[in-house]
Design an enzyme around this catalytic site. Structure first.
Site, PDB file in Angstrom:
ATOM      1  N   TYR A  96       0.722  11.558   3.719  1.00 39.00           N
ATOM      2  CA  TYR A  96       0.088  10.378   3.130  1.00 39.00           C
ATOM      3  C   TYR A  96       0.920   9.983   1.910  1.00 39.00           C
ATOM      4  O   TYR A  96       2.137  10.147   1.914  1.00 39.00           O
ATOM      5  CB  TYR A  96      -1.377  10.693   2.798  1.00 39.00           C
ATOM      6  CG  TYR A  96      -2.223   9.492   2.451  1.00 39.00           C
ATOM      7  CD1 TYR A  96      -2.177   8.335   3.220  1.00 39.00           C
ATOM      8  CD2 TYR A  96      -3.078   9.512   1.358  1.00 39.00           C
ATOM      9  CE1 TYR A  96      -2.958   7.234   2.902  1.00 39.00           C
ATOM     10  CE2 TYR A  96      -3.861   8.409   1.032  1.00 39.00           C
ATOM     11  CZ  TYR A  96      -3.790   7.270   1.816  1.00 39.00           C
ATOM     12  OH  TYR A  96      -4.565   6.181   1.496  1.00 39.00           O
ATOM     13  N   ARG A 160      -0.039  -5.672   3.551  1.00 38.49           N
ATOM     14  CA  ARG A 160      -0.051  -5.229   2.148  1.00 38.49           C
ATOM     15  C   ARG A 160      -0.152  -3.716   2.140  1.00 38.49           C
ATOM     16  O   ARG A 160      -1.220  -3.147   2.194  1.00 38.49           O
ATOM     17  CB  ARG A 160      -1.222  -5.853   1.394  1.00 38.49           C
ATOM     18  CG  ARG A 160      -1.170  -5.661  -0.108  1.00 38.49           C
ATOM     19  CD  ARG A 160      -2.260  -6.497  -0.764  1.00 38.49           C
ATOM     20  NE  ARG A 160      -3.577  -6.089  -0.305  1.00 38.49           N
ATOM     21  CZ  ARG A 160      -4.321  -5.175  -0.929  1.00 38.49           C
ATOM     22  NH1 ARG A 160      -3.862  -4.571  -1.998  1.00 38.49           N
ATOM     23  NH2 ARG A 160      -5.516  -4.865  -0.475  1.00 38.49           N
ATOM     24  N   LYS A 178      -3.771   8.197   7.357  1.00 38.81           N
ATOM     25  CA  LYS A 178      -5.154   8.280   6.896  1.00 38.81           C
ATOM     26  C   LYS A 178      -6.020   9.060   7.881  1.00 38.81           C
ATOM     27  O   LYS A 178      -6.870   9.867   7.473  1.00 38.81           O
ATOM     28  CB  LYS A 178      -5.715   6.877   6.680  1.00 38.81           C
ATOM     29  CG  LYS A 178      -5.159   6.210   5.430  1.00 38.81           C
ATOM     30  CD  LYS A 178      -5.793   4.860   5.160  1.00 38.81           C
ATOM     31  CE  LYS A 178      -5.276   4.301   3.846  1.00 38.81           C
ATOM     32  NZ  LYS A 178      -5.831   2.977   3.525  1.00 38.81           N
ATOM     33  N   GLU A 227      -6.765 -14.782   9.600  1.00 38.57           N
ATOM     34  CA  GLU A 227      -6.875 -14.310   8.227  1.00 38.57           C
ATOM     35  C   GLU A 227      -6.422 -12.861   8.167  1.00 38.57           C
ATOM     36  O   GLU A 227      -7.010 -11.989   8.800  1.00 38.57           O
ATOM     37  CB  GLU A 227      -8.318 -14.422   7.732  1.00 38.57           C
ATOM     38  CG  GLU A 227      -8.790 -15.855   7.559  1.00 38.57           C
ATOM     39  CD  GLU A 227     -10.148 -15.929   6.903  1.00 38.57           C
ATOM     40  OE1 GLU A 227     -10.763 -14.870   6.711  1.00 38.57           O
ATOM     41  OE2 GLU A 227     -10.589 -17.032   6.584  1.00 38.57           O
ATOM     42  N   ASP A 228      -5.347 -12.618   7.397  1.00 37.68           N
ATOM     43  CA  ASP A 228      -4.818 -11.257   7.355  1.00 37.68           C
ATOM     44  C   ASP A 228      -5.570 -10.405   6.337  1.00 37.68           C
ATOM     45  O   ASP A 228      -6.542 -10.818   5.747  1.00 37.68           O
ATOM     46  CB  ASP A 228      -3.305 -11.253   7.109  1.00 37.68           C
ATOM     47  CG  ASP A 228      -2.933 -11.877   5.767  1.00 37.68           C
ATOM     48  OD1 ASP A 228      -3.770 -11.830   4.844  1.00 37.68           O
ATOM     49  OD2 ASP A 228      -1.816 -12.381   5.637  1.00 37.68           O
ATOM     50  N   ASP A 250     -11.164   0.854   2.663  1.00 36.54           N
ATOM     51  CA  ASP A 250     -10.868   1.999   1.797  1.00 36.54           C
ATOM     52  C   ASP A 250     -10.023   1.599   0.601  1.00 36.54           C
ATOM     53  O   ASP A 250     -10.006   2.287  -0.413  1.00 36.54           O
ATOM     54  CB  ASP A 250     -10.200   3.126   2.591  1.00 36.54           C
ATOM     55  CG  ASP A 250      -8.860   2.718   3.178  1.00 36.54           C
ATOM     56  OD1 ASP A 250      -7.921   2.517   2.404  1.00 36.54           O
ATOM     57  OD2 ASP A 250      -8.754   2.610   4.407  1.00 36.54           O
ATOM     58  N   ASP A 251      -9.329   0.459   0.676  1.00 34.20           N
ATOM     59  CA  ASP A 251      -8.550   0.002  -0.463  1.00 34.20           C
ATOM     60  C   ASP A 251      -9.477  -0.530  -1.554  1.00 34.20           C
ATOM     61  O   ASP A 251      -9.374  -0.143  -2.722  1.00 34.20           O
ATOM     62  CB  ASP A 251      -7.574  -1.093  -0.021  1.00 34.20           C
ATOM     63  CG  ASP A 251      -6.584  -1.462  -1.124  1.00 34.20           C
ATOM     64  OD1 ASP A 251      -6.369  -0.634  -2.020  1.00 34.20           O
ATOM     65  OD2 ASP A 251      -6.034  -2.573  -1.085  1.00 34.20           O
ATOM     66  N   ASN A 397       0.673   3.259  -6.499  1.00 39.36           N
ATOM     67  CA  ASN A 397       1.534   4.167  -5.754  1.00 39.36           C
ATOM     68  C   ASN A 397       2.332   3.350  -4.752  1.00 39.36           C
ATOM     69  O   ASN A 397       1.996   2.196  -4.498  1.00 39.36           O
ATOM     70  CB  ASN A 397       0.731   5.299  -5.084  1.00 39.36           C
ATOM     71  CG  ASN A 397      -0.327   4.784  -4.131  1.00 39.36           C
ATOM     72  OD1 ASN A 397      -0.058   3.953  -3.267  1.00 39.36           O
ATOM     73  ND2 ASN A 397      -1.551   5.264  -4.288  1.00 39.36           N
TER      74      ASN A 397
END
Length: 579
Positions: A96, A160, A178, A227-228, A250-251, A397
């Site tokens: 990860y 992203r 993940k 829509e991304d 989760d972001d 990160n």
């Protein structure tokens, strides 16, 4: 048994035997006509693990280690997860963040060497596939050795990735990584996980011009077409789907949840009352705003601070300076809520000016601007908080995007900093005393595997903000006495599976409190072991009983300890009628 069934059983045996490797029993080797064709030693899994770890440590770079582990995952899933679980602290940063970011940047160049051809690692869905999605799903099912249905999926469109920008199909490394943490950290079944990449193109010229790029070689469609998942759309997509499907981001939610857990611990140690906290954010993207809103929940729920006063405790700086309502530019919709209206004519063009204007007690970075928290910023932060401990959370990160390192934060604050980062940093030895300090890593892997586990087990109608708040509280409560005495903000990563069980239990209890669980099994366990929760309504406190966490632990997957156990489980999963 017919020849067809016998052949099917032999094929199954070959697949299982191949994944057992050098632990394949003599009887299976004889049945597969392997006598004299492989080395004669029959090993146990512990010896295999020792050999794999030796090979892993022999690799000279983290990317080489990533590649080795990816191949091992494809060829020997049981050994892979034994290795990850046993050496989680070492291996998590490889599968990860931060190494997965490096792998994603070159994913199209290394992909063919990580996975055997025709081995399904997940779904790559193009725009052309959308109208034939049934065919894609059927193909995926046919590629599976075992007749199982996925319990959890991680979806990305690669637009992203970890502050690295639009990586297109190369972003597949993220859902794969993940899901490996869902398994290793929280005990989900690896055969019931599904990584999905929506390969709808990329706006990155680097990849559009790369002759080895494996994805759709087109620019992304416009908003009317699709829509991304980028910052501008992430909040809208979450709002659109969170009540229709069992899902979470989760972001936005995971990062906010884990940072809130660390922030609660930091406030308790800082020496400044919660009502007097002044929090300055560097970076105002989806993750930053999500973190701020969840910290707001803490002030409002835990300390009864009204919403307007809680919101006034937050300031944001983006690439154009401090975010104000009268700055003169058009703000993205998600930035409007925290735009300042009390600044008068004052406009701060950068972080340094905002630091002097706000005089924050906490500095949080989600900017992806390397070394944004420089020596001058950190030293001034320490001076501003001379009578308390400064809170500094550089959360970007991978390491190439970090706002500052743990060592820099310690040196510039006379070792007083309360620190949590997004990427992993080494421990720091205070030169004057020789004392060792462990940096807090506010990585969302503390949270999203546990949330996934809790949701898979109790299947709530939806995942609410108060469930995430309960998980944050449970995370803050999970510190043991040694960790607290050393001023640490998160539990040691070596305890991740225990922590995941506790956080999943907290989510399940909160879901029952909110009346969103229909499974009688969990209703009975919670009501019988925690009868008071039904009287308290939806109050979120992160509590759980021994009975609940004990049941969670019994349902967590672990790799088999013996080859005999592995073969029985694998053969049963492939063809239960034949075993």
């Amino acid at each position: 048994m017919s020849d067809e069934i016998g052949g099917s059983r032999r094929n199954s045996m070959e697949l299982v035997g191949a994944k057992a490797g050098t632990a394949m029993p003599v009887e299976m080797r004889q049945a597969l006509n392997l006598r004299g064709l492989v080395p004669c030693s029959v090993e146990n899994f512990s010896k295999q693990e020792l050999r794999a770890y030796e090979q892993l440590m022999a690799k000279s770079t983290n990317l080489e280690k990533y590649e080795f582990l990816a191949i091992l995952r494809s060829t020997h899933i049981n050994l892979f997860f034994r290795l990850v679980i046993r050496h989680f602290k070492e291996i998590a940063p490889i599968i990860y963040t931060p190494t997965v970011g490096e792998a994603c940047l070159s994913y199209s160049h290394i992909y063919p060497f990580l996975y055997p051809f025709r081995t399904s690692i997940g779904m790559f869905i193009t725009l052309d596939d959308v109208h034939s999605i049934d065919v894609v799903i059927e193909n995926y099912c046919l590629s599976m050795i075992e007749m199982v249905h996925p319990e959890i999926a991680v979806v990305t469109d690669g637009s992203r990735i970890l502050g690295l920008g639009d990586l297109g199909v190369n972003g597949m490394g993220i859902p794969i990584g993940k899901l490996q943490l869902y398994v290793a950290a929280a005990g989900l079944n690896p055969r019931r996980t599904l990584p999905i990449t929506l390969d709808f193109g990329t706006n990155s010229k680097r990849y559009l011009n790369d002759p080895l790029y494996l994805g759709t070689r087109e620019e992304r469609p416009d908003d009317e077409t699709f829509e991304d998942f980028s910052t501008d759309h992430a909040f809208g997509l979450l709002d659109q789907w969170r009540d229709k499907a069992l899902c979470f981001n989760d972001d936005i939610q995971g990062t906010g949840c884990v940072i809130l857990g660390g922030f609660i611990s930091a406030v308790e140690q800082a020496g400044i009352p919660p009502h007097d906290q002044r929090i300055l954010f560097m970076g105002a993207g989806a993750a930053g705003v999500g973190v701020a809103k969840q910290i707001m929940d803490y002030f409002m729920i835990e300390h009864n601070i009204p919403e307007d006063k809680a919101k006034a405790m937050f300031w944001f700086v983006d690439s154009h300076g401090m975010i104000t309502a009268n700055r003169g530019d058009k703000l993205a919709q998600h930035k409007v809520y925290f735009a300042r209206h009390d600044n008068g004519n004052m406009q701060c063009k950068d972080l340094e000016e905002a630091l002097e204007y706000v005089k924050p007690t906490a500095l949080i970075g989600l900017s992806t601007v390397y070394k944004a928290f420089n020596e001058k910023i950190l030293t001034r932060m320490n001076e501003i908080n001379a009578k308390a401990r400064p809170i500094v959370f550089p959360l970007s990160n991978p390491a190439t995007k970090e706002e500052c390192s743990f060592e820099e934060a310690m040196r510039c604050t006379n070792n007083r900093v309360l620190f949590a980062s997004g990427t992993a940093f080494p421990e720091y030895t205070i030169p004057e005393t020789g004392e060792l300090r462990v940096p807090g890593q506010g990585n969302n892997m503390y949270v999203f595997p546990a949330v996934g586990l809790g949701a898979v087990l109790c299947k709530p109608a939806r995942i609410t903000d108060t469930m995430f708040y309960a998980v944050s509280k449970a995370l803050a409560n999970s510190l043991d006495e040694e960790e607290k005495s050393l001023g640490e903000l998160y539990p040691r990563i070596e305890r991740i599976r225990q922590i995941s069980a506790e956080l999943a239990a907290a989510l399940i209890v909160q879901a029952v409190r909110e009346g969103l669980v229909k499974d009688q099994h969990w209703l009975d366990i919670v009501k019988n072991s925690m009868p008071e929760v039904m009287d308290e309504g939806g109050k979120a406190d992160g509590c759980f009983s021994r009975r609940v966490v004990g049941e969670v632990k019994t349902l967590m997957w672990s790799p088999p300890d013996s080859v005999e156990q592995y073969i029985v489980e694998a053969m049963t999963a492939i063809d239960p009628d034949d075993v």
